[in-house]
Design a protein around this motif. Structure first.
Motif, PDB file in Angstrom:
ATOM      1  N   ARG A   1     -14.706   7.697  45.150  1.00  0.00           N
ATOM      2  CA  ARG A   1     -14.630   7.677  46.613  1.00  0.00           C
ATOM      3  C   ARG A   1     -15.697   8.582  47.231  1.00  0.00           C
ATOM      4  O   ARG A   1     -15.431   9.364  48.152  1.00  0.00           O
ATOM      5  CB  ARG A   1     -13.246   8.053  47.100  1.00  0.00           C
ATOM      6  CG  ARG A   1     -12.213   7.068  46.649  1.00  0.00           C
ATOM      7  CD  ARG A   1     -10.856   7.461  47.076  1.00  0.00           C
ATOM      8  NE  ARG A   1      -9.907   6.567  46.386  1.00  0.00           N
ATOM      9  CZ  ARG A   1      -8.847   6.086  46.941  1.00  0.00           C
ATOM     10  NH1 ARG A   1      -8.557   6.399  48.177  1.00  0.00           N
ATOM     11  NH2 ARG A   1      -8.047   5.300  46.277  1.00  0.00           N
ATOM     12  N   ASN A   2     -16.898   8.456  46.713  1.00  0.00           N
ATOM     13  CA  ASN A   2     -18.034   9.256  47.156  1.00  0.00           C
ATOM     14  C   ASN A   2     -18.703   8.542  48.334  1.00  0.00           C
ATOM     15  O   ASN A   2     -19.626   7.757  48.154  1.00  0.00           O
ATOM     16  CB  ASN A   2     -19.008   9.445  45.994  1.00  0.00           C
ATOM     17  CG  ASN A   2     -20.117  10.397  46.331  1.00  0.00           C
ATOM     18  OD1 ASN A   2     -20.201  10.915  47.440  1.00  0.00           O
ATOM     19  ND2 ASN A   2     -20.992  10.626  45.366  1.00  0.00           N
ATOM     20  N   LEU A   3     -18.237   8.825  49.525  1.00  0.00           N
ATOM     21  CA  LEU A   3     -18.753   8.175  50.727  1.00  0.00           C
ATOM     22  C   LEU A   3     -20.209   8.573  51.009  1.00  0.00           C
ATOM     23  O   LEU A   3     -20.989   7.761  51.504  1.00  0.00           O
ATOM     24  CB  LEU A   3     -17.864   8.509  51.925  1.00  0.00           C
ATOM     25  CG  LEU A   3     -18.176   7.781  53.216  1.00  0.00           C
ATOM     26  CD1 LEU A   3     -18.031   6.280  53.018  1.00  0.00           C
ATOM     27  CD2 LEU A   3     -17.275   8.263  54.325  1.00  0.00           C
ATOM     28  N   ASN A   4     -20.576   9.797  50.664  1.00  0.00           N
ATOM     29  CA  ASN A   4     -21.956  10.251  50.892  1.00  0.00           C
ATOM     30  C   ASN A   4     -22.963   9.419  50.094  1.00  0.00           C
ATOM     31  O   ASN A   4     -24.088   9.195  50.548  1.00  0.00           O
ATOM     32  CB  ASN A   4     -22.103  11.730  50.538  1.00  0.00           C
ATOM     33  CG  ASN A   4     -21.378  12.609  51.523  1.00  0.00           C
ATOM     34  OD1 ASN A   4     -21.224  12.248  52.682  1.00  0.00           O
ATOM     35  ND2 ASN A   4     -20.903  13.749  51.050  1.00  0.00           N
ATOM     36  N   TYR A   5     -22.562   8.983  48.909  1.00  0.00           N
ATOM     37  CA  TYR A   5     -23.448   8.150  48.094  1.00  0.00           C
ATOM     38  C   TYR A   5     -23.739   6.833  48.811  1.00  0.00           C
ATOM     39  O   TYR A   5     -24.887   6.402  48.878  1.00  0.00           O
ATOM     40  CB  TYR A   5     -22.800   7.888  46.733  1.00  0.00           C
ATOM     41  CG  TYR A   5     -23.606   6.957  45.861  1.00  0.00           C
ATOM     42  CD1 TYR A   5     -24.690   7.425  45.136  1.00  0.00           C
ATOM     43  CD2 TYR A   5     -23.281   5.603  45.756  1.00  0.00           C
ATOM     44  CE1 TYR A   5     -25.436   6.580  44.342  1.00  0.00           C
ATOM     45  CE2 TYR A   5     -24.021   4.746  44.968  1.00  0.00           C
ATOM     46  CZ  TYR A   5     -25.085   5.245  44.259  1.00  0.00           C
ATOM     47  OH  TYR A   5     -25.827   4.394  43.480  1.00  0.00           O
TER      48      TYR A   5
END
Length: 129
Positions: free
Chosen positions: A87-91
């Motif tokens: 759940r790495n939204l920044n990626y």
């Protein structure tokens, strides 16, 4: 060095007389290398290099452009799945920002590809996988 060896091998030179466009496969290893680098670390510099090489590859041979479009999901799918699980939204935001760089190269691809596709449509050429 890998691109040099990949391009100037005997199989490529055996097709030299009738298939000159096959000599332009030196961009393929570099496209996939920079695709890997971009999807591993999505920065603007990596996006620029990846899309630059993708565009140069697309302008060198339409066959290699199609091959690259089909094979690129094999490169970025593991990265997308891994970051989706985390759940790495920044990626995903970084991927989106980097993908905007493609808009710089899109006019070059369209300028050369649209006449090719229009000619193919007028001639009634159907291509299959």
């Amino acid at each position: 060095m890998g691109a040099f060896v990949y391009t100037f091998n005997p199989l490529t030179f055996s097709h030299f007389a009738g298939h000159l466009q096959l000599m332009n496969k030196y961009f393929l290893p570099l496209v996939f290398l920079f695709a890997y680098i971009f999807f591993k670390n999505p920065t603007l510099k990596n996006a620029f290099l990846f899309f630059l090489l993708f565009t140069l590859n697309g302008l060198s041979s339409i066959y290699f452009e199609a091959f690259t479009l089909v094979a690129l999901p094999l490169v970025f799918l593991p990265f997308l799945i891994q970051n989706l699980i985390r759940r790495n939204l920044n990626y995903f935001i970084s991927i989106f920002k980097g993908s905007i760089v493609f808009l710089l190269f899109l006019p070059f691809l369209l300028y050369f590809n649209i006449p090719y596709f229009e000619f193919s449509k007028l001639e009634g050429i159907k291509r299959s996988l």
